[in-house]
Design a protein around this motif. Structure first.
Motif, PDB file in Angstrom:
ATOM      1  N   MET A 184     -31.030   9.749  39.839  1.00  0.00           N
ATOM      2  CA  MET A 184     -30.436   9.629  38.510  1.00  0.00           C
ATOM      3  C   MET A 184     -31.486   9.027  37.582  1.00  0.00           C
ATOM      4  O   MET A 184     -32.123   8.040  37.927  1.00  0.00           O
ATOM      5  N   TYR A 243     -27.095   2.269  31.494  1.00  0.00           N
ATOM      6  CA  TYR A 243     -27.515   2.942  32.728  1.00  0.00           C
ATOM      7  C   TYR A 243     -26.688   2.453  33.907  1.00  0.00           C
ATOM      8  O   TYR A 243     -26.192   3.250  34.707  1.00  0.00           O
ATOM      9  N   ARG A 244     -26.521   1.149  34.023  1.00  0.00           N
ATOM     10  CA  ARG A 244     -25.767   0.577  35.155  1.00  0.00           C
ATOM     11  C   ARG A 244     -24.316   1.051  35.126  1.00  0.00           C
ATOM     12  O   ARG A 244     -23.741   1.358  36.176  1.00  0.00           O
ATOM     13  N   HIS A 281     -28.788   2.367  47.730  1.00  0.00           N
ATOM     14  CA  HIS A 281     -29.317   2.780  46.428  1.00  0.00           C
ATOM     15  C   HIS A 281     -30.422   1.823  46.016  1.00  0.00           C
ATOM     16  O   HIS A 281     -30.414   0.652  46.376  1.00  0.00           O
ATOM     17  N   THR A 309     -32.871   0.922  42.506  1.00  0.00           N
ATOM     18  CA  THR A 309     -33.127   1.115  41.081  1.00  0.00           C
ATOM     19  C   THR A 309     -34.561   0.699  40.797  1.00  0.00           C
ATOM     20  O   THR A 309     -34.973  -0.399  41.166  1.00  0.00           O
ATOM     21  N   GLN A 322     -24.332   4.553  36.323  1.00  0.00           N
ATOM     22  CA  GLN A 322     -24.622   4.574  37.753  1.00  0.00           C
ATOM     23  C   GLN A 322     -23.368   4.214  38.555  1.00  0.00           C
ATOM     24  O   GLN A 322     -23.051   4.862  39.550  1.00  0.00           O
TER      25      GLN A 322
END
Length: 85
Positions: free
Chosen positions: A24, A54-55, A79, A81, A58
């Motif tokens: 992503m 973004y978070r 995951h 980041t 996500q």
């Protein structure tokens, strides 16, 4: 770097090879970001705002994939980041 490799190996040893690898990318010009900018501001002036949007996106994607079982039952997931300068 060595630590990540060992973590990945432990995950593969316990759960087997992954079935999916999902990526992503953040778009700093998402509408949720641009409407919150003050006149004259650019997204790079508000890294806090970009990171929060973004978070949120996500989390939404993870909910779809894991809780929503979009690809079926999820036994385990990891995951990571990464931020670019």
């Amino acid at each position: 770097m060595q630590r990540r490799f060992l973590d990945a190996m432990a995950i593969v040893q316990r759960w087997g090879k992954p079935d999916y690898f999902v990526t992503m990318t953040c778009n700093p010009y998402w509408e949720e970001i641009t409407i919150e900018l003050l006149p004259g501001q650019l997204p790079q002036d508000r890294p806090d705002l970009v990171a929060r949007v973004y978070r949120a996106k996500q989390r939404s994607m993870m909910d779809l994939l894991i809780k929503g079982k979009h690809f079926g039952e999820v036994a385990a997931y990891v995951h990571v980041t990464k931020f670019q300068k």
